[in-house]
Design a protein around this motif. Structure first.
Motif, PDB file in Angstrom:
ATOM      1  N   TYR A 125     207.386   8.996  13.469  1.00  0.00           N
ATOM      2  CA  TYR A 125     206.620   8.151  14.406  1.00  0.00           C
ATOM      3  C   TYR A 125     205.287   8.794  14.781  1.00  0.00           C
ATOM      4  O   TYR A 125     204.229   8.167  14.659  1.00  0.00           O
ATOM      5  CB  TYR A 125     207.459   7.884  15.650  1.00  0.00           C
ATOM      6  N   GLN A 126     205.332  10.038  15.235  1.00  0.00           N
ATOM      7  CA  GLN A 126     204.110  10.702  15.686  1.00  0.00           C
ATOM      8  C   GLN A 126     203.112  10.876  14.545  1.00  0.00           C
ATOM      9  O   GLN A 126     201.902  10.748  14.747  1.00  0.00           O
ATOM     10  CB  GLN A 126     204.452  12.058  16.312  1.00  0.00           C
ATOM     11  N   ASP A 127     203.598  11.168  13.346  1.00  0.00           N
ATOM     12  CA  ASP A 127     202.704  11.344  12.196  1.00  0.00           C
ATOM     13  C   ASP A 127     201.916  10.069  11.923  1.00  0.00           C
ATOM     14  O   ASP A 127     200.699  10.104  11.702  1.00  0.00           O
ATOM     15  CB  ASP A 127     203.508  11.726  10.944  1.00  0.00           C
ATOM     16  N   PHE A 128     202.611   8.920  11.928  1.00  0.00           N
ATOM     17  CA  PHE A 128     201.943   7.651  11.662  1.00  0.00           C
ATOM     18  C   PHE A 128     201.026   7.264  12.822  1.00  0.00           C
ATOM     19  O   PHE A 128     199.951   6.698  12.610  1.00  0.00           O
ATOM     20  CB  PHE A 128     202.976   6.547  11.410  1.00  0.00           C
ATOM     21  N   LEU A 129     201.448   7.577  14.038  1.00  0.00           N
ATOM     22  CA  LEU A 129     200.640   7.241  15.207  1.00  0.00           C
ATOM     23  C   LEU A 129     199.319   8.013  15.185  1.00  0.00           C
ATOM     24  O   LEU A 129     198.243   7.441  15.397  1.00  0.00           O
ATOM     25  CB  LEU A 129     201.413   7.563  16.485  1.00  0.00           C
ATOM     26  N   LEU A 130     199.382   9.303  14.866  1.00  0.00           N
ATOM     27  CA  LEU A 130     198.169  10.122  14.780  1.00  0.00           C
ATOM     28  C   LEU A 130     197.262   9.639  13.650  1.00  0.00           C
ATOM     29  O   LEU A 130     196.038   9.588  13.788  1.00  0.00           O
ATOM     30  CB  LEU A 130     198.541  11.587  14.568  1.00  0.00           C
ATOM     31  N   CYS A 131     197.870   9.261  12.535  1.00  0.00           N
ATOM     32  CA  CYS A 131     197.098   8.758  11.402  1.00  0.00           C
ATOM     33  C   CYS A 131     196.389   7.461  11.780  1.00  0.00           C
ATOM     34  O   CYS A 131     195.225   7.251  11.423  1.00  0.00           O
ATOM     35  CB  CYS A 131     198.011   8.547  10.199  1.00  0.00           C
ATOM     36  N   ALA A 132     197.059   6.594  12.505  1.00  0.00           N
ATOM     37  CA  ALA A 132     196.464   5.325  12.932  1.00  0.00           C
ATOM     38  C   ALA A 132     195.279   5.570  13.855  1.00  0.00           C
ATOM     39  O   ALA A 132     194.254   4.881  13.780  1.00  0.00           O
ATOM     40  CB  ALA A 132     197.514   4.474  13.629  1.00  0.00           C
ATOM     41  N   GLN A 133     195.402   6.566  14.727  1.00  0.00           N
ATOM     42  CA  GLN A 133     194.306   6.888  15.638  1.00  0.00           C
ATOM     43  C   GLN A 133     193.093   7.390  14.856  1.00  0.00           C
ATOM     44  O   GLN A 133     191.951   7.065  15.177  1.00  0.00           O
ATOM     45  CB  GLN A 133     194.769   7.929  16.656  1.00  0.00           C
ATOM     46  N   LYS A 134     193.336   8.169  13.806  1.00  0.00           N
ATOM     47  CA  LYS A 134     192.238   8.656  12.965  1.00  0.00           C
ATOM     48  C   LYS A 134     191.595   7.502  12.188  1.00  0.00           C
ATOM     49  O   LYS A 134     190.378   7.448  12.014  1.00  0.00           O
ATOM     50  CB  LYS A 134     192.742   9.711  11.988  1.00  0.00           C
ATOM     51  N   LEU A 135     192.435   6.574  11.725  1.00  0.00           N
ATOM     52  CA  LEU A 135     191.917   5.431  10.968  1.00  0.00           C
ATOM     53  C   LEU A 135     190.942   4.608  11.802  1.00  0.00           C
ATOM     54  O   LEU A 135     189.993   4.021  11.282  1.00  0.00           O
ATOM     55  CB  LEU A 135     193.074   4.539  10.499  1.00  0.00           C
ATOM     56  N   ALA A 136     191.205   4.548  13.105  1.00  0.00           N
ATOM     57  CA  ALA A 136     190.356   3.757  13.990  1.00  0.00           C
ATOM     58  C   ALA A 136     188.940   4.317  14.065  1.00  0.00           C
ATOM     59  O   ALA A 136     187.991   3.584  14.343  1.00  0.00           O
ATOM     60  CB  ALA A 136     190.971   3.712  15.386  1.00  0.00           C
ATOM     61  N   THR A 137     188.787   5.622  13.795  1.00  0.00           N
ATOM     62  CA  THR A 137     187.463   6.234  13.883  1.00  0.00           C
ATOM     63  C   THR A 137     186.811   6.433  12.517  1.00  0.00           C
ATOM     64  O   THR A 137     185.604   6.305  12.384  1.00  0.00           O
ATOM     65  CB  THR A 137     187.550   7.600  14.605  1.00  0.00           C
ATOM     66  N   ASP A 138     187.608   6.771  11.503  1.00  0.00           N
ATOM     67  CA  ASP A 138     187.039   6.987  10.162  1.00  0.00           C
ATOM     68  C   ASP A 138     188.086   6.657   9.111  1.00  0.00           C
ATOM     69  O   ASP A 138     188.812   7.527   8.650  1.00  0.00           O
ATOM     70  CB  ASP A 138     186.560   8.429  10.015  1.00  0.00           C
ATOM     71  N   GLY A 139     188.160   5.386   8.745  1.00  0.00           N
ATOM     72  CA  GLY A 139     189.207   4.910   7.853  1.00  0.00           C
ATOM     73  C   GLY A 139     189.200   5.511   6.470  1.00  0.00           C
ATOM     74  O   GLY A 139     190.234   5.868   5.939  1.00  0.00           O
ATOM     75  N   THR A 140     188.017   5.660   5.882  1.00  0.00           N
ATOM     76  CA  THR A 140     187.967   6.073   4.475  1.00  0.00           C
ATOM     77  C   THR A 140     188.514   7.474   4.267  1.00  0.00           C
ATOM     78  O   THR A 140     189.180   7.747   3.272  1.00  0.00           O
ATOM     79  CB  THR A 140     186.527   6.007   3.945  1.00  0.00           C
TER      80      THR A 140
END
Length: 207
Positions: A125-140
C-alpha cells in the motif's frame, strides 16, 4: 489510467504451468481469495480473471457503456444478492436483456470489495501511495517505478488489475454519455483496489 504499464495476457503461461493435480475445494466466489478462485475455475478452461468479473464486464460492454451514472447509481439490492448467492453456489447465472445494467455493475463492485485483500496487497500500500504522489509532480520519471511495482504484484492480482483498468479506460471513453470521467471512476473503484489494512483516518485520506 497508466495502461501502458500493463502487458495483455501477463501470467497466462504461469497459469498453464500450474500443477494439474492440485485440488481446490469450492467454498464460494465472493469473499474468497483471488488465487483460489482462479485455480478452482481452471476446470472451465484457463482464464486470467474470475468468471463473475468476465461475465459482468462483457455484459456492461455490450449493454451499458453509455448508461448515465454507471457504477455510481446502485442496482437492485435484492437481485444483486440473488446473483451473488448463485455464483457462490457454483452456478453460472446468465444475464439477459431484462437484466439491469446497474445491478450488474453493483455485482462487480461487490466482488472486488469482498476480496479478503485488495488487488494491491496491504503490504504494498505505502509503496503505491508514494509512487502516486510522485506521479502527481513528475509522471514521466516515475513510470518505470510504477511498472516495477505492478510487476511485483502476485500474477493473479496483476492480471485482474490489468483487466479492470483496461475496462475502466473504455468506460471513461464514453464519459460524454455516461458522465463517468476517470476521476469519478477512481473515486468509485479506488478503495476497492488500493486501501490500507488499518482503516485509520490518516490512511484513508492518504489513499
Amino acid at each position: 489510467m497508466g495502461l501502458s504499464c500493463f502487458n495483455a495476457g501477463q501470467g497466462d503461461e504461469w497459469l498453464k504451468s500450474l500443477n494439474k493435480g492440485v485440488w481446490i475445494p469450492f467454498t464460494g466466489v465472493f469473499g474468497q481469495r483471488l488465487e483460489e478462485t482462479v485455480l478452482y475455475e481452471r476446470r472451465y478452461g484457463v482464464r486470467l480473471v474470475p468468471l463473475v468479473v468476465e461475465q459482468c464486464v462483457n455484459f456492461i460492454r455490450e449493454r451499458g457503456l453509455q448508461e448515465v451514472g454507471l457504477f455510481r447509481q446502485p442496482g437492485q439490492s435484492s437481485l444483486v444478492k440473488e446473483l451473488q448467492e448463485a455464483f457462490d453456489a457454483g452456478e453460472r447465472p446468465s444475464f439477459d436483456s431484462s437484466t439491469d445494467v446497474h445491478t450488474v455493475a453493483s455485482l462487480l463492485k461487490l466482488y472486488l470489495r469482498q476480496l479478503p485483500e485488495p488487488l494491491v496487497p496491504h503490504r504494498r500500500y505505502q509503496d503505491f501511495l508514494l509512487c502516486a504522489q510522485k506521479l502527481a509532480t513528475d509522471g514521466t520519471l516515475v513510470l518505470g517505478e510504477l511498472r516495477s511495482l505492478l510487476h511485483e504484484l502476485p500474477v493473479v492480482n496483476f492480471n485482474l488489475l490489468n483487466f479492470i483498468c483496461q475496462f475502466l479506460y473504455e468506460v471513461q471513453s464514453y464519459s460524454s454519455s455516461n458522465k463517468m470521467s476517470g476521476q469519478n471512476l477512481a473515486t468509485v473503484f479506488g478503495p476497492n483496489i488500493l486501501r490500507a489494512k488499518a482503516e485509520d483516518p490518516q490512511s484513508i485520506m492518504g489513499g
